[in-house]
Motif scaffolding. Structure first.
Motif, mmCIF file in Angstrom:
data_model
loop_
_atom_site.group_PDB
_atom_site.id
_atom_site.type_symbol
_atom_site.label_atom_id
_atom_site.label_comp_id
_atom_site.label_asym_id
_atom_site.label_seq_id
_atom_site.Cartn_x
_atom_site.Cartn_y
_atom_site.Cartn_z
ATOM 1 N N GLN A 115 34.061 27.973 44.437
ATOM 2 C CA GLN A 115 33.448 28.268 43.147
ATOM 3 C C GLN A 115 31.963 28.575 43.302
ATOM 4 O O GLN A 115 31.437 29.510 42.687
ATOM 5 C CB GLN A 115 33.639 27.088 42.192
ATOM 6 N N ALA A 116 31.288 27.815 44.154
ATOM 7 C CA ALA A 116 29.869 28.095 44.405
ATOM 8 C C ALA A 116 29.692 29.461 45.044
ATOM 9 O O ALA A 116 28.764 30.214 44.711
ATOM 10 C CB ALA A 116 29.272 27.002 45.285
ATOM 11 N N LEU A 117 30.584 29.802 45.978
ATOM 12 C CA LEU A 117 30.495 31.107 46.629
ATOM 13 C C LEU A 117 30.750 32.233 45.634
ATOM 14 O O LEU A 117 30.072 33.277 45.669
ATOM 15 C CB LEU A 117 31.509 31.170 47.775
ATOM 16 N N LEU A 118 31.720 32.059 44.738
ATOM 17 C CA LEU A 118 31.988 33.086 43.725
ATOM 18 C C LEU A 118 30.785 33.286 42.819
ATOM 19 O O LEU A 118 30.446 34.425 42.447
ATOM 20 C CB LEU A 118 33.221 32.696 42.910
ATOM 21 N N GLN A 119 30.126 32.204 42.440
ATOM 22 C CA GLN A 119 28.945 32.320 41.599
ATOM 23 C C GLN A 119 27.818 33.050 42.313
ATOM 24 O O GLN A 119 27.171 33.931 41.740
ATOM 25 C CB GLN A 119 28.485 30.940 41.147
ATOM 26 N N ARG A 120 27.584 32.714 43.578
ATOM 27 C CA ARG A 120 26.524 33.386 44.320
ATOM 28 C C ARG A 120 26.854 34.862 44.537
ATOM 29 O O ARG A 120 25.970 35.725 44.467
ATOM 30 C CB ARG A 120 26.315 32.707 45.673
ATOM 31 N N ALA A 150 28.604 36.717 42.567
ATOM 32 C CA ALA A 150 28.416 37.421 41.297
ATOM 33 C C ALA A 150 26.939 37.639 40.994
ATOM 34 O O ALA A 150 26.563 38.654 40.396
ATOM 35 C CB ALA A 150 29.081 36.624 40.171
ATOM 36 N N MET A 151 26.086 36.696 41.404
ATOM 37 C CA MET A 151 24.649 36.835 41.157
ATOM 38 C C MET A 151 24.001 37.852 42.093
ATOM 39 O O MET A 151 23.077 38.564 41.693
ATOM 40 C CB MET A 151 23.976 35.474 41.302
ATOM 41 N N MET A 152 24.475 37.917 43.346
ATOM 42 C CA MET A 152 23.873 38.814 44.336
ATOM 43 C C MET A 152 24.983 39.593 45.040
ATOM 44 O O MET A 152 25.303 39.352 46.206
ATOM 45 C CB MET A 152 23.047 38.021 45.343
ATOM 46 N N PRO A 153 25.630 40.529 44.342
ATOM 47 C CA PRO A 153 26.777 41.241 44.933
ATOM 48 C C PRO A 153 26.403 42.111 46.122
ATOM 49 O O PRO A 153 27.247 42.407 46.961
ATOM 50 C CB PRO A 153 27.293 42.089 43.761
ATOM 51 N N GLN A 154 25.138 42.533 46.223
ATOM 52 C CA GLN A 154 24.746 43.401 47.323
ATOM 53 C C GLN A 154 24.722 42.671 48.662
ATOM 54 O O GLN A 154 24.689 43.309 49.718
ATOM 55 C CB GLN A 154 23.369 44.025 47.047
ATOM 56 N N MET A 155 24.737 41.353 48.671
ATOM 57 C CA MET A 155 24.648 40.579 49.907
ATOM 58 C C MET A 155 25.986 40.011 50.360
ATOM 59 O O MET A 155 26.060 39.366 51.411
ATOM 60 C CB MET A 155 23.649 39.431 49.738
#
Length: 836
Positions: free
Chosen positions: A548-553, A555-560
């Motif tokens: 869940q933490a990875l999905l949130q990150r 979504a916040m920074m899709p370019q990375m």
């Protein structure tokens, strides 16, 4: 000499480079011809197997028998002392098994008839919960092994590790049918015993490794040992039947000697307690011929210094049955090999770890005692005890059962049963005792409890980091245990890896692992497989929180982030195969050129893979585009010509890339050039010249196709006319700005009015304060004046009374002088006659 690299010049056999002549044995099983005219010969692993079988053979009859007899006598004496040194621990393990209540002999509680024998399930619950969590993490359905390559990775290393991973997962889940059940027995007993053991060996009859769970009460360690793996001797107490002994003798594991009568085995206290739990009882006839064998892992000196050996001794006859070298055949240092793996629960100072029996055994017993006391008090209160006077014709004693009506004989002149029987007063269940029971349960569970039950009370929208912190805090004890067991599983796979390397042959693989691509030589070299469990992740809840933490990150920074890899990680956490729901990856499917032609004509994307036959693809695509019926057809050309033209360019560039790399790699492998970039340039230029000669005409045709394809190049979409929307947006912004200004002005006006009102109220308050101060001052002056007047009036009144009193005194004195005719010397003060 002829140029062997010139295809137009005839080459003689004697001009070809000659290699070395090697004598090959006749038992070759596989010969594969190579492109350069050579051959790759694959031979069986029989030589390595023969070497290992000779090294690890039973040499009990080959060594110095005098030294062997002395070693047997010395070891049997030490084993007896090792057993005595661990009697207390065996008793603790037995007490832990009894406190589970599964054998109906848990200690504690009252002893009167009908007393409750219920047991609090604290220990059983902890053991079952621990086993379930342990097995779920270390032994998933797909297998307990995954690959891990140490150091630099290349294609060969990755493929080798993947083959070994697939084979070991098959071996531990299907071939070694007993491995999972033995591991589950170990996991249920681990919390009670504090530590358990798993033993691995090669079974020559089954032609595969076998595993065996060894309980901690069947392992003897010296009193001075501080660690299992560094102990001077490790004794495995085995109880084998007559049939198993005969099987071992037949296989060559033991020598064939007359052992005589088999004495009845002397089991440990914990083993006897476990028999009660299983509901079994040994007969006194020993019909299976059980005998005790000591398998000792120790160091013995047979003239070359102390070296590691495995010695098996029959307890009854004290005769040695087997002696094996316990080091690798090519190991000059003679390092001891591990065959038994320790699974510790909580390590302590000595060689034996501790478990729940040692940590909360007393709390479990106290909880059981409190629970029994509560139930006994409730039972006694509901069925009270009576005192009865002697009397009646028979002097009977009556035991009345619930719901039963019983007649009772009374004495003479007794007409009321209450006159001859009195119930004894017993208190009911104590609330204090009930609270104490709750405290004991919480204290016991506090050692191994988790915070999962608290997560349902938390805010579902709270940060993932907070959730993970709660999980890790609640699982801090289990996480450390899980990490230790992860290391133990890694040791298990290291032993399996060594066994496969030493004994596995092509025949074994063909007979058992049909369809699995593995070679015995894959197990030669470093260990590149590890347990599938993650020592940093010990629960599904923690794994979901991390995803869940990875999905949130992401979504916040899709370019990375790689969106597909993130989704695959999520599906793995959900136990859903990625291939069942995800679309195939782009450029992952090797399509033939005809399928690519059809896909391009239908508007589907086309991809080029480096391993494709680029020349064949180029020829097929060119023929398709030149066909009046297909590629040149006006109905098909607009759709297919541009994507195929781009596709042809990709094939040409990839052909150049692959040929150049292959030529450089071949030249370096044959030591024609050095790795420096300057020497690679010549090879690359030769490859480029060769491609230009081979595909010179294709370049002109490709240019024509590319020129024609430009007419059908997809035009980028024109941006829409947003002038009206921009004007509307500007007007909207200006309106919002005007509204904001009006709101600011109105707010400022309201603030000014509030300030004015505040000032007026402040001045009014000051004026009221001054008026009140004047009034208080006037009141004080009046009060002072009144007090002064009252004081003066009181003083005047006091003087008048004094004068009156003095006058009366003077008159009395005057009367007395007249009466006696003499003057008196008494002053009358301020009266009439102050100076007589």
């Amino acid at each position: 000499m002829a140029d062997i690299n010139d295809p137009n010049e005839e080459v003689r056999l004697e001009d070809m480079p000659q290699g070395d002549i090697v004598d090959i044995e006749e038992d070759i099983v596989d010969v594969e011809d190579t492109e350069d005219g050579g051959a790759v010969i694959r031979m069986e692993n029989e030589e390595d197997e023969r070497k290992n079988l000779e090294h690890f053979a039973n040499i009990v009859e080959e060594v110095d028998q005098t030294a062997l007899k002395e070693a047997v006598t010395d070891l049997l004496d030490k084993i007896s002392k090792d057993k005595e040194a661990r009697e207390k621990r065996d008793k603790q393990y037995e007490e832990g098994l009894r406190r589970t209540g599964l054998g109906d002999d848990a200690p504690g509680g009252a002893q009167f008839s009908g007393a409750n024998k219920v047991v609090h399930p604290m220990l059983v619950e902890a053991c079952v919960d621990f086993s379930a969590r342990f097995m779920k993490e270390v032994f998933p359905p797909t297998g307990p092994v995954r690959s891990k390559i140490i150091g630099d990775q290349d294609k060969k290393k990755v493929q080798k590790a993947e083959r070994k991973t697939e084979f070991l997962n098959w071996q531990t889940t299907e071939q070694m049918v007993e491995f999972r059940s033995e591991l589950e027995q170990l996991s249920t007993q681990l919390p009670l015993g504090g530590g358990q053991y798993m033993k691995f060996m090669w079974n020559s009859q089954r032609r595969r490794p076998v595993s065996e769970f060894v309980p901690i009460d069947d392992i003897y360690l010296p009193f001075a040992a501080t660690n299992f793996y560094t102990a001077e001797r490790k004794t495995h107490v085995q109880y084998i039947t007559k049939m198993e002994y005969s099987r071992r003798v037949k296989s060559g594991m033991y020598i064939d000697v007359d052992l005589g009568y088999a004495a009845e085995p002397e089991y440990s206290k914990s083993s006897i307690a476990n028999d009660k739990i299983e509901g079994r009882k040994e007969s006194s006839y020993n019909e299976d011929g059980l005998r005790t064998i000591f398998e000792i892992y120790t160091h013995i000196d047979f003239g070359d210094g102390l070296e590691p050996y495995i010695l098996s001794i029959d307890k009854t006859s004290e005769l040695p049955l087997a002696l094996y070298r316990n080091w690798e055949a090519d190991d000059e240092r003679r390092n001891e090999l591990d065959w038994i793996v320790e699974f510790p629960f909580v390590p302590w100072r000595g060689a034996y770890p501790i478990g729940l029996t040692h940590m909360i055994g007393g709390l479990s017993g106290a909880a059981t005692g409190a629970l029994r006391a509560l139930l006994d008090s409730a039972h006694i209160q509901n069925v009270p005890t009576l005192l009865k006077l002697k009397g009646g014709p028979n002097g009977q004693t009556i035991n009345v059962q619930p719901t039963e009506v019983v007649e009772m004989d009374g004495g003479a002149m007794i007409d009321d049963v209450r006159k001859i029987a009195m119930p004894l007063p017993f208190n009911g269940p104590s609330p204090v005792l009930f609270q104490l029971l709750g405290f004991l349960i919480e204290a016991g569970k506090g050692v191994v409890k988790t915070s999962f039950e608290k997560l349902s009370d938390q805010n579902p929208n709270q940060p993932v980091g907070t959730t993970m912190a709660l999980i890790e805090q609640g699982m801090v004890v289990f996480s450390s245990i899980h990490s230790r067991l992860h290391n133990s599983m890694a040791r298990c796979f290291a032993v399996l890896h060594r066994l496969n390397s030493a004994y596995l042959t092509e025949e074994d693989i063909e007979a058992h692992a049909a369809g699995i691509e593995i070679d015995p030589s894959d197990f030669d070299g470093p260990l590149d497989v590890v347990p599938v469990s993650d020592p940093a992740i010990f629960s599904e809840t923690q794994r979901f929180a991390q995803v869940q933490a990875l999905l949130q990150r992401a979504a916040m920074m899709p370019q990375m982030y790689d969106a597909r890899k993130v989704e695959e990680m999520f599906l793995r956490a959900m136990k859903i195969p990625e291939d069942d729901v995800l679309k195939p990856m782009a450029a992952s499917e090797d399509m033939d050129p005809v399928s690519e032609n059809v896909a391009g004509a239908m508007g589907r994307p086309l991809y080029v893979l480096p391993a494709q036959d680029h020349i064949a693809h180029i020829m097929t695509h060119m023929a398709f585009l030149k066909s009046p019926l297909l590629g040149s057809n006006p109905a098909i050309m607009p759709t297919v010509i541009y994507p195929l033209a781009e596709h042809l360019k990709s094939h040409l560039l990839n052909y150049y890339l692959v040929e150049a790399h292959n030529a450089v790699d071949r030249a370096q492998r044959e030591e024609i050039i050095k790795p420096e970039a300057e020497e690679q340039v010549g090879i690359i230029l030769e490859v480029q010249q060769f491609i230009e000669q081979q595909l010179g005409q294709f370049g002109q045709e490709l240019a024509q196709i590319n020129q024609a394809a430009e007419k059908f190049k997809p035009q980028p979409p024109m941006p829409p006319d947003n002038s009206m929307q921009i004007a509307q947006l500007n007007a909207q912004l200006k309106g919002q700005e005007m509204q904001q200004r009006m709101a600011v002005d109105q707010a400022k006006m309201q603030l000014d009015q509030q300030k004015l009102q505040t000032d007026v109220q402040s001045e009014g308050a000051k004026l009221a304060d001054r008026q009140q101060e004047r009034a208080q001052k006037m009141q004080m002056e009046q009060f002072k004046e009144q007090n002064e007047n009252e004081r003066k009036a009181a003083e005047l009144e006091a003087r008048e009374r004094m004068n009156t009193s003095d006058n009366e005194t003077a008159m009395r004195l005057a009367a007395a002088e007249i009466a006696y005719g003499d003057k008196v010397s008494v002053s009358t003060g301020t009266g009439i006659n102050p100076n007589p």
